[in-house]
Write a protein that holds these residues in place. Structure first.
Motif, short mmCIF file in Angstrom:
data_model
loop_
_atom_site.label_atom_id
_atom_site.label_comp_id
_atom_site.label_asym_id
_atom_site.label_seq_id
_atom_site.Cartn_x
_atom_site.Cartn_y
_atom_site.Cartn_z
N PHE A 190 43.58 42.82 35.45
CA PHE A 190 43.00 41.48 35.28
C PHE A 190 41.55 41.53 34.80
CE2 PHE A 190 45.86 40.59 39.11
CZ PHE A 190 46.94 40.27 38.31
N SER A 191 40.98 42.70 34.66
CA SER A 191 39.56 42.82 34.39
C SER A 191 39.13 42.22 33.05
CB SER A 191 39.12 44.28 34.47
OG SER A 191 39.77 45.04 33.46
N GLU A 210 33.30 35.68 45.32
CA GLU A 210 34.25 36.62 45.93
C GLU A 210 35.53 36.73 45.09
OE1 GLU A 210 34.53 34.61 49.67
OE2 GLU A 210 33.02 35.88 50.62
N ILE A 211 36.01 35.59 44.62
CA ILE A 211 37.23 35.59 43.81
C ILE A 211 37.00 36.33 42.49
CG2 ILE A 211 38.83 34.11 42.53
CD1 ILE A 211 38.47 32.08 44.85
N CYS A 212 35.87 36.09 41.85
CA CYS A 212 35.54 36.79 40.61
C CYS A 212 35.50 38.30 40.84
CB CYS A 212 34.19 36.30 40.07
SG CYS A 212 33.66 37.09 38.54
N LYS A 213 34.87 38.71 41.92
CA LYS A 213 34.78 40.13 42.25
C LYS A 213 36.17 40.75 42.45
CE LYS A 213 32.06 43.09 45.29
NZ LYS A 213 31.10 43.12 46.40
N GLN A 214 37.07 40.03 43.11
CA GLN A 214 38.44 40.51 43.32
C GLN A 214 39.18 40.64 41.98
OE1 GLN A 214 40.18 37.65 46.01
NE2 GLN A 214 39.94 39.04 47.73
N ILE A 215 39.03 39.65 41.13
CA ILE A 215 39.71 39.68 39.84
C ILE A 215 39.21 40.85 39.00
CG2 ILE A 215 40.00 38.45 37.63
CD1 ILE A 215 39.91 35.82 39.30
N LYS A 216 37.92 41.01 38.91
CA LYS A 216 37.34 42.06 38.07
C LYS A 216 37.60 43.45 38.63
CE LYS A 216 35.81 39.46 34.87
NZ LYS A 216 36.28 39.58 33.50
N VAL A 258 44.85 33.38 44.99
CA VAL A 258 44.57 33.45 43.56
C VAL A 258 45.27 34.66 42.94
CG1 VAL A 258 42.75 33.81 41.85
CG2 VAL A 258 42.36 32.27 43.75
N MET A 259 45.22 35.78 43.59
CA MET A 259 45.79 36.99 43.01
C MET A 259 47.30 36.86 42.83
SD MET A 259 43.07 38.41 42.47
CE MET A 259 42.98 40.12 42.15
N ASP A 260 47.98 36.17 43.75
CA ASP A 260 49.42 35.99 43.59
C ASP A 260 49.74 35.09 42.40
OD1 ASP A 260 48.19 34.01 45.17
OD2 ASP A 260 50.11 33.39 46.02
N ILE A 261 48.86 34.14 42.10
CA ILE A 261 49.03 33.30 40.92
C ILE A 261 48.86 34.15 39.66
CG2 ILE A 261 48.07 31.37 39.60
CD1 ILE A 261 47.28 30.13 42.32
N LEU A 262 47.87 35.02 39.65
CA LEU A 262 47.64 35.88 38.48
C LEU A 262 48.79 36.84 38.24
CD1 LEU A 262 43.83 36.72 38.77
CD2 LEU A 262 44.95 35.04 37.30
N GLU A 263 49.49 37.21 39.29
CA GLU A 263 50.66 38.08 39.14
C GLU A 263 51.76 37.38 38.32
OE1 GLU A 263 50.95 41.23 40.13
OE2 GLU A 263 49.16 41.37 41.38
N LYS A 264 51.85 36.04 38.46
CA LYS A 264 52.90 35.27 37.78
C LYS A 264 52.43 34.70 36.45
CE LYS A 264 54.65 33.89 42.27
NZ LYS A 264 54.61 32.86 43.27
N GLU A 265 51.22 34.20 36.42
CA GLU A 265 50.66 33.56 35.23
C GLU A 265 49.36 34.29 34.89
OE1 GLU A 265 51.79 30.64 33.68
OE2 GLU A 265 53.51 30.47 35.01
N ARG A 266 49.30 34.88 33.71
CA ARG A 266 48.09 35.62 33.35
C ARG A 266 47.33 34.84 32.28
NH1 ARG A 266 45.26 38.90 30.63
NH2 ARG A 266 44.30 40.72 31.53
N PRO A 267 46.29 34.11 32.70
CA PRO A 267 45.53 33.33 31.73
C PRO A 267 44.57 34.20 30.93
CG PRO A 267 44.53 33.11 33.89
CD PRO A 267 45.79 33.94 34.06
#
Length: 96
Positions: free
Chosen positions: A37-38, A26-32, A1-10
């Motif tokens: 990305f917070s 877990e994914i939400c915690k990583q993003i925040k 997921v994090m590699d996707i956010l590096e390319k596409e920031r929704p």
């Protein structure tokens, strides 16, 4: 997921909780946890509709929690509301 956010920031992410591998919490915690990305709005959509799961979602930083089954019109209305709030907050910050 994090590699996707590096390319596409929704602006907003719809996230299920029960998924293969890492769960949505877990994914939400990583993003925040990542400063860049917070501010991405996260809406949980899950079959878990117990109070403990809902509260945990909000504690981890989600802006909303939708229980399955859901109506698509409701999901679209909530997405629209959260995007409107986000854009209004940005406008207010620009004025200050």
């Amino acid at each position: 997921v994090m590699d996707i956010l590096e390319k596409e920031r929704p602006e907003i992410i719809l996230l299920d909780i029960m998924m293969p591998g890492k769960n949505g919490f877990e994914i939400c915690k990583q993003i925040k946890a990542r400063e860049e990305f917070s501010d991405i709005a996260i809406i949980f959509i899950s079959a878990l509709n117990d109070t403990k799961s809902i509260v945990k979602g909000f504690e981890l930083g989600a802006v909303d929690y939708i229980s399955k089954p859901f109506q698509s019109e409701e999901v679209l209305a909530r997405i629209n509301n959260h995007l409107t709030i986000k854009y209004q907050a940005k406008k207010m910050n620009q004025l200050i």
